[in-house]
Scaffold this motif. Structure first.
Motif, PDB file in Angstrom:
ATOM      1  N   UNK A 100      -5.585  -4.251   1.680  1.00 22.88           N
ATOM      2  CA  UNK A 100      -6.547  -3.550   2.546  1.00 22.88           C
ATOM      3  C   UNK A 100      -7.272  -4.550   3.443  1.00 22.88           C
ATOM      4  N   UNK A 101      -7.768  -5.650   2.844  1.00 27.63           N
ATOM      5  CA  UNK A 101      -8.532  -6.598   3.657  1.00 27.63           C
ATOM      6  C   UNK A 101      -7.609  -7.329   4.636  1.00 27.63           C
ATOM      7  N   UNK A 112      -3.050  -4.774  -4.148  1.00 24.38           N
ATOM      8  CA  UNK A 112      -3.389  -3.598  -3.336  1.00 24.38           C
ATOM      9  C   UNK A 112      -4.717  -3.784  -2.609  1.00 24.38           C
ATOM     10  N   UNK A 113      -5.718  -4.380  -3.300  1.00 23.31           N
ATOM     11  CA  UNK A 113      -7.023  -4.558  -2.650  1.00 23.31           C
ATOM     12  C   UNK A 113      -6.921  -5.555  -1.504  1.00 23.31           C
ATOM     13  N   UNK A 159       3.839   0.512  -2.972  1.00 19.22           N
ATOM     14  CA  UNK A 159       3.338  -0.128  -4.186  1.00 19.22           C
ATOM     15  C   UNK A 159       4.372  -1.063  -4.778  1.00 19.22           C
ATOM     16  N   UNK A 180      -3.576  -5.102  -9.199  1.00 16.03           N
ATOM     17  CA  UNK A 180      -4.721  -4.535  -8.498  1.00 16.03           C
ATOM     18  C   UNK A 180      -5.115  -5.429  -7.332  1.00 16.03           C
ATOM     19  N   UNK A 224       0.815  -1.212   0.000  1.00 19.64           N
ATOM     20  CA  UNK A 224       0.000   0.000   0.000  1.00 19.64           C
ATOM     21  C   UNK A 224       0.845   1.256   0.000  1.00 19.64           C
ATOM     22  N   UNK A 262      -9.183 -12.596  -8.842  1.00 20.33           N
ATOM     23  CA  UNK A 262      -8.736 -11.431  -9.613  1.00 20.33           C
ATOM     24  C   UNK A 262      -7.912 -11.862 -10.820  1.00 20.33           C
TER      25      UNK A 262
END
Lengths: 261, 221
Positions: free
Chosen positions: A173-174, A169-170, A97, A166, A94, A161
């Motif tokens: 978060x979780x 990064x998602x 990157x 992508x 995050x 995914x």
């Protein structure tokens, strides 16, 4: 086209940390670590197994079943340590990157799920003769089961995914949301019901076990930790190579289409 | 603040108009609760004992079912892109959408609870208690649902993956929600469970908008 067929910047003009974390450079230097790590892991696990079977006493109540502990405790520790690795990697994904952070988080998830599953399975096998049941809805067992669910959910998410950058990064978060929640889940489940014995190795007044049990436990503990490190390296390398293969395939498909039109 | 309430109103309007399906959640909730006695048997004493747990599980499942449309339609018609470029921070928009989602999904469910309570043979004081814990606990469930919805919004066939991610996270809410209802000898334990439930909801309300907005931003790039 360069040898690695990558579009990443070259490692020469980067600082030390950027350099060791550069995927192409990582593939190079991690290659030399695999053999020593394998040797250390095998030696530690073999020595630990020897100690556990032949050089540690049987429990005066539990008999030989107490030896399950030498597999159970290291796996239970790693089930939580893997998540910590994923959290650190997620911060890397995050904030910086960094592609290698994504790779590290992705590689750690199946390992964590496996260690958790082994901890649960050995715990069940240990519980059957000593507590008289394979499963008890006790606080620590239940929170370990929930931990397994979280790992499996994250693995399932990785698989849905198509775009892995992508996804990285998602899922970061979780993973962080899970990190805030895991202590709360642990606390609430323990509040809900508790039967498991309290922690007996790391305590302010020193361990409550004799040295003959502690030594094999520590050897196995380091053995399994090195096993994790080794497997993590191998699956990170496999993931980087897998991504490169995918990129090459995509480029190839595009070239074929251009030739046809 | 005007924009904030505009988003709340917009979402409520979208959910209650023709084409919105706010009341199907209530129907599902009642049906799940009403189908339990068919499996358990029409034993009134047993149903009264299991009633609060059945109501909580039904509420959890209904809210899981509803969470998918929190961001899905906005993602599909492009409103989410507009929201990301609005003057109002995305975190505030998420909070507004959470409020609207709670009002159109969780609130009707709580209002319908007495009906389910009669079917499950709960007495008046227990019914009031269940409604009270649902009022305190459902915002946390909606919050976790929002995180799951935001994480899976870009996946085309993400129907089942969000509940899988959310269910483990909802366990504390479920534990404290049902523990707060335990009657009899452990009266103090049930009141402290209620406090934990409230604390948990407040914590979720503070953190969720940020996590959800972050997931939405990461997914949109």
């Amino acid at each position: 086209m360069s040898k690695n067929a990558s579009i990443e910047p070259t490692p020469q003009d980067l600082g030390f940390f950027s350099r060791i974390a550069h995927p192409g450079y990582f593939l190079q230097w991690s290659k030399y670590w695999l053999t020593p790590l394998t040797i250390i892991t095998v030696v530690l696990l073999a020595f630990g197994t020897y100690l556990a079977f032949f050089n540690s006493p049987a429990d005066y109540q539990q008999g030989d079943t107490v030896r399950i502990m030498y597999v159970h405790v290291p796996n239970a520790w790693l089930s939580q340590f893997c998540y910590a690795v994923m959290v650190v990697a997620s911060v890397g994904s995050l904030v910086w990157r960094h592609p290698l952070a994504d790779v590290s988080a992705k590689a750690a998830a199946p390992l964590g799920a496996t260690f958790t599953a082994v901890a649960l399975a050995t715990g069940a096998l240990w519980g059957a003769p000593t507590w008289g049941t394979f499963w008890e809805w006790d606080g620590r067992m239940t929170s370990t089961l929930v931990m397994l669910f979280i790992y499996l959910g994250i693995i399932a998410l990785w698989r849905t995914f198509e775009d892995q950058a992508r996804a990285g990064r998602i899922i970061a978060v979780i993973t962080l949301v899970g990190a805030i929640n895991i202590p709360i889940i642990k606390f609430s489940v323990e509040w809900w019901n508790t039967l498991h014995q309290p922690a007996s190795v790391f305590r302010p007044d020193g361990p409550t076990m004799p040295m003959s049990i502690l030594l094999p436990l520590f050897v196995m503990f380091f053995g399994f930790s090195f096993l994790f490190l080794l497997l993590h390296f191998i699956s990170m390398r496999a993931e980087i190579l897998r991504r490169r293969v995918r990129a090459l395939e995509r480029r190839n498909a595009q070239r074929l289409r251009e030739q046809q039109s | 603040m005007k924009a904030f309430w505009a988003v709340v109103l917009r979402d409520i309007k979208l959910a209650t108009r023709i084409g919105g399906d706010a009341l199907t959640v209530v129907l599902f909730y009642i049906m799940v609760g009403a189908i339990m006695p068919f499996a358990i048997g029409p034993d009134k004493v047993l149903l009264m004992k299991l009633g609060p747990a059945i109501i909580w599980i039904s509420a959890l499942l209904s809210l899981l079912l509803a969470l998918d449309r929190l961001f899905r339609t906005d993602h599909e018609d492009g409103s989410l892109i507009a929201m990301r470029q609005a003057h109002l921070p995305l975190e505030m928009i998420v909070l507004a959408k959470l409020i609207a989602h709670w009002l159109t999904n969780a609130a009707p469910l709580i209002i319908a609870t007495p009906l389910l309570a009669i079917l499950l043979n709960l007495d008046a004081s227990q019914t009031i208690k269940v409604i009270f814990t649902l009022l305190i606990g459902t915002p946390a469930l909606v919050c976790f649902g929002a995180i799951g919805a935001a994480v899976t919004v870009t996946i085309k066939r993400g129907g089942l993956i969000a509940p899988i991610l959310i269910l483990p996270l909802s366990i504390p809410t479920l534990i404290f929600g049902v523990s707060a209802l335990s009657t009899g000898a452990i009266e103090t334990a049930s009141s402290s469970a209620l406090l934990f439930l409230a604390g948990f909801t407040l914590l979720a309300l503070v953190f969720t908008p940020f996590a959800t907005a972050l997931a939405l931003k990461m997914g949109a790039e």
